[in-house]
Enzyme design. Structure first.
Site, PDB file in Angstrom:
ATOM      1  N   ASP A  61     -11.277   2.706   3.670  1.00  0.00           N
ATOM      2  CA  ASP A  61     -11.573   1.277   3.534  1.00  0.00           C
ATOM      3  C   ASP A  61     -13.076   1.038   3.342  1.00  0.00           C
ATOM      4  OD1 ASP A  61      -9.456  -0.556   3.493  1.00  0.00           O
ATOM      5  OD2 ASP A  61      -9.047  -0.262   5.635  1.00  0.00           O
ATOM      6  N   LYS A 115       0.841  -1.203   0.000  1.00  0.00           N
ATOM      7  CA  LYS A 115       0.000   0.000   0.000  1.00  0.00           C
ATOM      8  C   LYS A 115       0.873   1.248   0.000  1.00  0.00           C
ATOM      9  CE  LYS A 115      -3.882  -2.429   2.067  1.00  0.00           C
ATOM     10  NZ  LYS A 115      -4.723  -2.751   3.237  1.00  0.00           N
ATOM     11  N   GLN A 173      -4.713  -1.455   9.369  1.00  0.00           N
ATOM     12  CA  GLN A 173      -4.614  -2.789   8.769  1.00  0.00           C
ATOM     13  C   GLN A 173      -5.181  -3.839   9.717  1.00  0.00           C
ATOM     14  OE1 GLN A 173      -3.687  -3.310   5.634  1.00  0.00           O
ATOM     15  NE2 GLN A 173      -4.021  -5.499   5.780  1.00  0.00           N
TER      16      GLN A 173
HETATM   17  N1  GUN Z   1      -7.003  -6.808   5.933  1.00  0.00           N
HETATM   18  C1  GUN Z   1      -7.365  -7.572   4.871  1.00  0.00           C
HETATM   19  N2  GUN Z   1      -7.931  -6.814   3.920  1.00  0.00           N
HETATM   20  C2  GUN Z   1      -7.937  -5.553   4.382  1.00  0.00           C
HETATM   21  C3  GUN Z   1      -8.398  -4.319   3.833  1.00  0.00           C
HETATM   22  O1  GUN Z   1      -8.924  -4.214   2.723  1.00  0.00           O
HETATM   23  N3  GUN Z   1      -8.208  -3.239   4.621  1.00  0.00           N
HETATM   24  C4  GUN Z   1      -7.660  -3.316   5.847  1.00  0.00           C
HETATM   25  N4  GUN Z   1      -7.540  -2.208   6.552  1.00  0.00           N
HETATM   26  N5  GUN Z   1      -7.227  -4.433   6.385  1.00  0.00           N
HETATM   27  C5  GUN Z   1      -7.360  -5.544   5.650  1.00  0.00           C
END
Ligand code: GUN
Length: 283
Positions: free
Chosen positions: A119, A52, A96
């Site tokens: 998100d 990311k 996350q």
């Molecule tokens: N963990 C697995 N997928 C995601 C996601 O799309 N966003 C976040 N913040 N954590 C995750």
């Protein structure tokens, strides 16, 4: 049969976003900003967060990385998110998941104001999506819709079957397809005759989290097959929720793993950050 190239599509989208971040900077004299919070040392989460941050560099978003040890207290974690919430240079906040045991994720995520919830996990955003209102949508299902649209796959009037009902993928996926006028069925671990439901699908979205769960006998000839899974097979090789080799010749369109939905998730995160930044300045 068309193999949907998520990697190439994501690269195209990142190119489009580079233009948007440049225009933002020119207009407002500052960069689009994303704060990323990683708590603990989960290896998969470390990889996702690294990717990311790399994507931020690629599209011209300034990233604010916050790494906390798994011993951090609930209060400290909430305070960090609250600080980021009031930081005007931060347009999006991403915590996350999953969080280390002992931390209450819901209470930490609740500190993210919905305008910065890139998100799309907040109740406000999920509620707005359910009502067909403007919403920030979770990145993975949004990436699926973007792929279908860019490949000219029409959704209206189609029978769509989503296998999986998670808050992050299955539920928002079903709502997006419904908002796009598909007839939507959501299947899950308690579904009585899963195969029968899957066989009716014009568009089949697999978001179960089990390697090669969708077998050839569960797919209708000419179906569009979208594989959201990221698993390891018996040899440790990356694979999806669909038995790709077997389903390949039945599908009209199919997304591979890797290189299908995966790269789109991060591209959509970057899009959500750009949307949040522009919206915050237009207010
Ligand atoms: N963990 C697995 N997928 C995601 C996601 O799309 N966003 C976040 N913040 N954590 C995750």
């Amino acid at each position: 049969m068309t193999v949907i190239d998520g990697k190439a599509t994501a690269a195209t989208i990142r190119g489009e976003l580079r233009e948007r971040t440049r225009a933002f900077e020119e207009k407002y004299g500052k960069k689009v900003g994303l704060a990323v919070v990683l708590i603990g040392a989960d290896p998969a989460s470390q990889v996702y967060v690294r990717n990311k941050i790399k994507a931020c560099e690629d599209v011209g978003v300034r990233s604010y990385a916050n790494y906390l040890p798994e011993t951090v207290s609930q209060k400290e974690a909430e305070e960090l998110v609250s600080d980021l919430a009031s930081n005007e240079d931060v347009h999006g906040i991403l915590v996350q998941l999953p969080l280390p045991k002992g931390l209450d994720a819901d209470r930490i995520l609740a500190k993210i104001p919905f305008e910065k919830d890139v998100d799309g996990f907040s109740a406000e955003n999920i509620g707005a999506l359910a009502m067909g209102q403007r919403a920030t949508v979770a990145c993975t299902p949004l990436g699926v819709m973007e792929l279908l649209q860019r490949y000219g796959v029409s959704v209206e009037g189609k029978r769509a079957v989503v296998v999986g009902r998670s808050n992050i993928v299955g539920k928002p996926m079903a709502m997006l397809l419904l908002n796009a006028n598909a007839t939507v069925t959501v299947c899950h671990s308690r579904t009585k005759d899963l195969k029968e439901d899957c066989l009716r699908a014009d568009i089949l979205v697999a978001a179960i989290g089990k390697a090669k769960f969708i077998t050839e006998d569960m797919v209708k000839d000419g179906a569009v097959v979208v594989d959201v899974g990221i698993n390891r097979d018996e040899n440790g090789k990356l694979c999806g929720d669909v038995d790709y080799e077997a389903v390949l010749n039945k599908a009209s369109y199919i997304t591979p793993v890797p290189g299908g939905v995966g790269p789109m998730t991060i591209a959509m995160l970057m899009k959500n950050v750009c949307d949040a930044a522009e919206l915050s300045m237009e207010k």
